[in-house]
Structures are given as C-alpha cells and as structure tokens.
Design an enzyme around this catalytic site. Structure first.
Site, mmCIF file in Angstrom:
data_model
loop_
_atom_site.group_PDB
_atom_site.id
_atom_site.type_symbol
_atom_site.label_atom_id
_atom_site.label_comp_id
_atom_site.label_asym_id
_atom_site.label_seq_id
_atom_site.Cartn_x
_atom_site.Cartn_y
_atom_site.Cartn_z
ATOM 1 N N CYS A 2 -3.098 -9.515 8.371
ATOM 2 C CA CYS A 2 -2.821 -10.129 9.662
ATOM 3 C C CYS A 2 -1.338 -9.994 9.985
ATOM 4 C CB CYS A 2 -3.165 -11.611 9.629
ATOM 5 S SG CYS A 2 -4.799 -11.968 8.991
ATOM 6 N N ARG A 27 -1.527 -2.696 10.787
ATOM 7 C CA ARG A 27 -1.965 -3.473 9.633
ATOM 8 C C ARG A 27 -3.481 -3.668 9.632
ATOM 9 N NH1 ARG A 27 2.950 -6.942 8.247
ATOM 10 N NH2 ARG A 27 1.623 -8.496 7.343
ATOM 11 N N TRP A 74 -7.197 -10.373 10.674
ATOM 12 C CA TRP A 74 -8.181 -9.617 9.900
ATOM 13 C C TRP A 74 -9.060 -10.675 9.253
ATOM 14 C CZ3 TRP A 74 -9.769 -4.746 9.166
ATOM 15 C CH2 TRP A 74 -10.627 -4.528 8.079
ATOM 16 N N ASN A 98 -1.307 -16.291 8.031
ATOM 17 C CA ASN A 98 -1.755 -15.181 7.185
ATOM 18 C C ASN A 98 -1.990 -15.753 5.801
ATOM 19 O OD1 ASN A 98 -1.217 -13.507 9.277
ATOM 20 N ND2 ASN A 98 0.543 -12.501 8.331
ATOM 21 N N GLY A 99 -3.035 -15.311 5.119
ATOM 22 C CA GLY A 99 -3.254 -15.766 3.747
ATOM 23 C C GLY A 99 -4.581 -16.480 3.602
ATOM 24 N N GLU A 477 -2.772 2.263 -17.758
ATOM 25 C CA GLU A 477 -2.090 2.314 -16.461
ATOM 26 C C GLU A 477 -0.619 1.894 -16.616
ATOM 27 O OE1 GLU A 477 -2.151 3.410 -13.621
ATOM 28 O OE2 GLU A 477 -0.998 2.079 -12.331
ATOM 29 N N LYS A 481 2.518 4.221 -15.650
ATOM 30 C CA LYS A 481 3.598 3.799 -14.729
ATOM 31 C C LYS A 481 4.954 4.024 -15.374
ATOM 32 C CE LYS A 481 2.109 3.623 -11.682
ATOM 33 N NZ LYS A 481 0.788 3.685 -11.149
ATOM 34 N N GLU A 484 5.803 7.822 -15.693
ATOM 35 C CA GLU A 484 6.061 8.620 -14.496
ATOM 36 C C GLU A 484 7.348 8.231 -13.783
ATOM 37 O OE1 GLU A 484 2.973 8.448 -11.515
ATOM 38 O OE2 GLU A 484 2.615 6.339 -11.892
ATOM 39 N N HIS A 500 -6.703 2.913 -36.458
ATOM 40 C CA HIS A 500 -7.324 4.221 -36.661
ATOM 41 C C HIS A 500 -6.354 5.366 -36.409
ATOM 42 C CE1 HIS A 500 -11.104 2.156 -37.188
ATOM 43 N NE2 HIS A 500 -10.762 1.420 -36.151
ATOM 44 N N LYS A 599 2.736 12.684 -3.934
ATOM 45 C CA LYS A 599 1.908 11.519 -3.609
ATOM 46 C C LYS A 599 0.436 11.895 -3.526
ATOM 47 C CE LYS A 599 1.202 7.248 -2.609
ATOM 48 N NZ LYS A 599 1.179 6.382 -3.802
HETATM 49 C C1 F6R Z 1 0.095 7.376 -10.421
HETATM 50 C C2 F6R Z 1 -0.560 7.941 -9.261
HETATM 51 C C3 F6R Z 1 -1.499 9.043 -9.474
HETATM 52 C C4 F6R Z 1 -2.677 8.954 -8.507
HETATM 53 C C5 F6R Z 1 -3.561 10.194 -8.625
HETATM 54 C C6 F6R Z 1 -4.779 10.088 -7.749
HETATM 55 O O1 F6R Z 1 0.933 6.324 -10.063
HETATM 56 O O2 F6R Z 1 -0.330 7.534 -8.154
HETATM 57 O O3 F6R Z 1 -1.947 9.101 -10.789
HETATM 58 O O4 F6R Z 1 -3.406 7.796 -8.799
HETATM 59 O O5 F6R Z 1 -2.822 11.323 -8.276
HETATM 60 O O6 F6R Z 1 -4.414 9.988 -6.411
HETATM 61 P P1 F6R Z 1 -5.439 9.419 -5.359
HETATM 62 O O7 F6R Z 1 -5.671 7.996 -5.671
HETATM 63 O O8 F6R Z 1 -4.767 9.649 -4.029
HETATM 64 O O9 F6R Z 1 -6.690 10.232 -5.501
#
Ligand code: F6R
Length: 604
Positions: A2, A27, A74, A98-99, A477, A481, A484, A500, A599
């Site tokens: 929202c 949004r 929303w 919002n919330g 994950e 993070k 990368e 193991h 990205k």
């Molecule tokens: C890591 C990252 C990537 C994406 C991957 C898939 O931070 O962003 O590992 O998760 O490239 O991308 P999508 O989700 O756009 O298919």
C-alpha cells in the site's frame, strides 16, 4: 504494498494527493482513497480499482481543502471493495494504514462490546475506533495517539486526520516505512521518498516505533518510549523510487529492510486474515500426487524450504531440482505431478526451459514469479505471484523471502485441500504467517549485533553455515549470500551431516554460523555445535534468547526473535542477509553489483 501520502499545505490538496498516489501505483493496489479537512471536519472519497475511478468520484463530488491524506490499498483484510478502501473513519478520526494489526480481532470484539459499530472488514478501522475512544476520554491528540499505538500488535505505518484539528496530521511507523517531507510552509508524510517526491526532496526517515505530529510549520517527532527525537533531514534525489536508495547506503540494505512489507504483500495474495483461511490457489492440490520444483540459485533454496512445508503440512511428495540439471537429464515425470518454477525474474533460461519441457510433457504447471509479465508468468498455466516489488540489488533478498512466504502459504493451502489441516490448524498457521512481517521487523533490529560480528567474519577465508530442517536450505542460502557479495568462501551444510566429512574443516580460523530456532530439532543442532566448539572452532549461534544454552566453550550466541516454527525461515533469513551485507561492507566490495554476476541469467 500500500502507499500513503499526507499533505498539510496552503494550496488545493486533492490534486496533489492524486499526483502522489499515481506515483505509488507501481507498488500495486486494488482500491484508492483520499480524505481532506473541509471546514474542520474530514470528508472522504474512495473507489475500487484504479486511481482514475477515484478521480471520477472526485469529479462528481469535489473536495476543497488544504490538508489531506491519501492511500492506495492492496487488500489484506477484507475484499478490495470501496467500503474496505482507506481512509477509514470513526467519530472524529480518519486514517490510512499500511501493515497488519495482528490483534485486531481481539480489539474489535472489545470495541464492539462497548457499542462501536464497524463498517468495513479491515483491521485498520479498529485503529480509528480506538483513537476516537481515547479522544473521547478528553486526551489531547498526541497523547491519545500514543495510548492507541501502545495497544497495537503488528506492523503499521499510519497517517491520521482528526476533526477539529485543522492544522495537524499524525503519523507513526512500526514495521512499515514512513517519511516526513519538509516543504516551504508545507509538510508531508509519505510511505517512501517517492510519495512526497512531487513536492520536496528534503526527507526525514522515521525510525522503528517513531510517531510524529506534522503541522504546517514542521514536525514534532517522538520515539517509541515517547521521548522527543530529531531525525535528520536528508536531501534525496528527484529520481524514481525504482532507483532510489533513500536512507540506505545500498539497494541490498534497502531491500532487506523492505521485507516486512514485501512478505505481507505476498502473503495477502494467498491468505485471508479476516476469515483465517487460505484463498483459492488455482490448482486442485487433491488431484496431484507430487510436486516438482525447478529453480536456480537463491530461488532453488526457497524451493527447498517449500519442500519441507509441502511434505510436512500436505503430505505431498515434493522434489526440488536445480533447473540446469533437470532440463538435461531426461527426468521421469508423471502427469499427476505439478511442475512449479520458482524465479524472481521469470526469465532465467534454465528454469524457463525446464518449465516449458514439463508443459510439453503434459504436466500441470505453475510459476512463483516476481515479474508478473515475464516469460515464466506467461508460460505456466497458473501464476503464483510474489509481491516483492522491483529488486535492484543483484543478490536476492526480498525476492527470496517473498518466494518462501508464497510457498509456505501454498503448502498450507495444499494441506487444507488434501484434508491434512483442519479449520483450527488452518487458522493457527494463517495467523502464524501473518505474524511474520512483525517478527521480520524484530529481526531487523539485530542489525547492530550482526554488524559487530562481521568485523571478525570479514577476516575469515572460509565460513560454514549449519542448520537442520528448513534451516538447512537457509544455511545454504546464507552461504551463497556471503560468497556472492563478500567473496569469502562459504558452505551450507545440514548440521547432522557434519560428522560425515565437513568437520575435518574445523579449526580456529573457520567460523561456523548456526541457525538454531527453538524447534523440534534444536537439541540435535546444539549437540552438533558442541562438537565444533570442542574442536576449537568458533561458533556463532543464532537462536532465541529463551533457548537453552549449549554450554560449549567458544559458542557465541546472537539473540533472534522467537517465532512459530513455520515462519522461522522468513525470520532467520534476515540475520543471514545482514551477515553477508555487513561483511561485504567491511570488505568494501561492490555490494549491489558483485563481480561476475548478473541480475537475470537469460543464458545457460
Ligand atoms: C542470488 C541470486 C541468484 C538468483 C538466480 C535465479 O542472490 O539472486 O542465485 O536467485 O540467478 O534467478 P531468478 O530467481 O530470477 O530465476
């Protein structure tokens, strides 16, 4: 999410509110409304659907005023109808929100017993009634507002008008962002810098728990304990919010902090808190006997977390595979398997190819995607949207938690459809999920503690992440993070797998980050950490304050919020992200655009 705008000025306010609301359209919203002070009393105009519908209402019934608030909604509580659209009004109070107010049902019952009549199904209306009741006791607006805020559990950003208070807009933030905009003889409140962007670039970002009284001449701000505070006025660029970092140093940091909103927005797609029930999901979960999730990278880990939930809650066998493997290995599939692609961009080449292949085999298909016009969104028979909003940082944060939120909600839906979850359990799980924006906001307060830890972490060359159950994929994950964006080598392991092999890596230089929510495998994880500590490995255990101590020398604890086990992956994602973020900042790497990464990976 929202959008909120408030303007207290000298010229006609309604066109300005509309201008701002149009900028907030990105949004996502399903109704809109404005309220303005006309001769000391507040009048509203609201409409379902697009802002042009609201403009049509205003053309029929204009509002002439210099003080007003506006909102794009929303729907979370109650259908996207005009009656549920904001602003909401009770007695002298008119407000936008919002919330999620988690305790709205209790408050509503209490107010109804006192004779309050409600016109909408929203949680928001409860706040208007509460504040109006406080004003009736003779309290001054600010005091009444504080007393009201203290009664709310949940996440909120608010903008409030009060009949008879001709030069005042009240605002508050907890969990959802709110900014104060400074103009020449005019002041503004907005859900982000973009909302007030048409009028000013001078912004104060309210902090968690702050509330504010905005007048034509300025703003009096208070922290959660009621102490007056000053929040710095910063100059923001006039560019759009899509490329606006606002108060944050990096997009990644901003996106981490947007998660209470993005998770809430995503959950409201799948769940209805008013009824405590799941919404229809476009797939007959009783007619399938397996789920095959395909994804890459972070989305793959979200899928793995989803798997734990689908199997536990719905008894539905679920496989999760890296799309680049799945598409080239001639997998054996049956037509009663639902193929689910999980992707932020909806364009990742391997995930898209896997989805297309499944469709060609005659499998029913669905796609959990954040870009709703993407190739995967169009390719899949069913679109399961996430509502993270645009994610600019290359390292995925809010898109990940939105994927997890969607998959958890879908797993509850599958459990209900397959008769594994009765009405009481459904209500409990839906409530737990709707608590997650507030608990994520609490987890964001770990910021300082995590930042302190990263001074040491940034010197490491290898880091292990451990977890059990859904914390195992989250550990992977967390490791991804860190790798990368800080370029430190990291691996995520199932805590029980340590003996193991990976335990050979333990030495005094190799920190272990352990994710240890208070769940049914907590003791097992704690034993694994003792094994590491006994071998001289430094351990950072992220665990709730009330969790028992594992008594290991060298085990350092970081307090995390206690939460329902279902939402632990959403809550513990936050410290993982903050760890990676602050480590990268310490190392001075390019946080938002790490080397070698893109990205959207549209090549194999
Ligand atoms: C890591 C990252 C990537 C994406 C991957 C898939 O931070 O962003 O590992 O998760 O490239 O991308 P999508 O989700 O756009 O298919």
């Amino acid at each position: 999410m929202c959008g909120i705008i408030g303007v207290i000025g000298n010229g006609p306010v309604v066109p300005r509110l509309i201008d701002s609301l149009k900028r907030l359209e990105y949004r996502g919203y399903d109704s809109a409304g404005v309220a303005a002070m006309v001769d000391g009393s507040v009048e509203r105009r609201r409409a379902q659907g697009k802002i042009r519908n609201l403009e049509a209402v205003l053309a029929e019934e204009p509002l002439k005023a210099t003080i007003g608030i506006g909102h794009t909604r929303w729907a979370t509580h109650g259908a996207p109808t005009t009656v549920n659209a904001h602003p909401h009004k009770a007695g002298r109070v008119t407000l936008v929100h919002n919330g999620i107010i988690e305790n709205f049902a209790e408050l509503k019952a209490e107010l109804a017993a006192e004779g309050h009549i409600f016109e909408s199904q929203t949680d928001t209306e409860v706040i208007a009634h509460l504040l109006d009741a406080e004003l009736k006791t003779g309290r001054k607006p600010l005091e009444a507002f504080k007393v009201t805020l203290d009664r709310l559990t949940g996440a909120y950003a608010l903008a409030v008008l009060i009949d008879g208070e001709d030069g005042l807009i009240l605002g508050a933030r907890r969990g959802s962002p709110l900014v104060v905009g400074w103009g020449e003889g005019e002041m503004y409140l907005g859900s982000d810098a973009l909302a007030v962007g048409p009028f000013t670039q001078q912004i104060s970002y309210l902090e968690e728990g702050d509330y504010v009284a905005v007048t034509r001449d300025g703003a009096e701000m208070f922290d959660a304990s009621g102490q007056p505070v000053d929040r710095a006025v910063v100059q923001v660029s006039a560019s759009s919010a899509m490329v606006e970092k606002g108060e944050y140093r990096h997009f990644m940091e901003k996106e981490i902090h947007e998660q209470p909103d993005s998770v809430q927005h995503t959950l409201s797609e799948y769940l209805d808190l008013v009824t405590g029930k799941v919404k229809p999901q476009g797939v007959d979960f009783a007619a399938i006997d397996r789920i095959q999730i395909v994804a890459c990278g972070t989305a793959f880990y979200a899928g793995q977390i989803g798997r734990y939930a689908f199997e536990k809650l719905a008894g539905l066998p679920c496989d999760v595979e890296i799309a680049s493997e799945f598409r080239y290995r001639s997998p054996a599939v049956s037509k009663t398997t639902l193929a689910v692609a999980v992707s932020q961009s909806g364009e990742t080449a391997d995930t898209l190819a896997s989805l297309t292949w499944c469709k060609a085999q005659g499998l029913p298909t669905a796609a959990v995607v954040n870009v709703h016009t993407s190739s995967m969104a169009r390719e899949a028979s069913v679109l399961w949207p996430t509502h993270a909003g645009p994610e600019i940082g290359v390292a995925s944060t809010k898109a990940f938690t939105a994927q997890v939120a969607a998959l958890l909600a879908l797993a509850v839906a599958a459990g209900v459809a397959r008769g594994r979850i009765n009405a009481a359990a459904e209500a409990e799980l839906v409530k737990a999920l709707f608590e997650s924006p507030r608990v994520i906001a609490e987890a964001l307060r770990m910021d300082e503690t995590i930042r302190a830890v990263t001074q040491e972490l940034s010197k490491a060359t290898d880091v292990l992440f451990l977890g059990r159950g859904p914390m195992f994929p989250l550990a992977m994950e967390g490791a991804l993070k860190l790798k990368e964006i800080s370029y430190i080598h990291a691996e995520g392991y199932a805590a029980g797998e340590l003996k193991h092999g990976p335990i050979a890596l333990i030495d005094e230089e190799t920190p272990t980050i352990a994710l240890a929510p208070l769940d049914d495998v907590f003791d097992k994880t704690a034993s694994n950490l003792q094994e590491i500590a006994a071998r001289g490995g430094p351990v950072i255990m992220i665990t709730p304050e009330n969790a028992p101590d594992p008594h290991g020398v060298g085990i350092r604890r970081i307090d995390a919020p206690d939460c329902h086990p279902l939402i632990a992956p959403l809550v513990y994602a936050v410290p993982m992200q903050l760890l990676a973020y602050y480590t990268a900042v310490q190392k001075g790497t390019d946080v938002d655009q790490p080397r070698n990464l893109a990205k959207s990976v549209t090549v194999e």
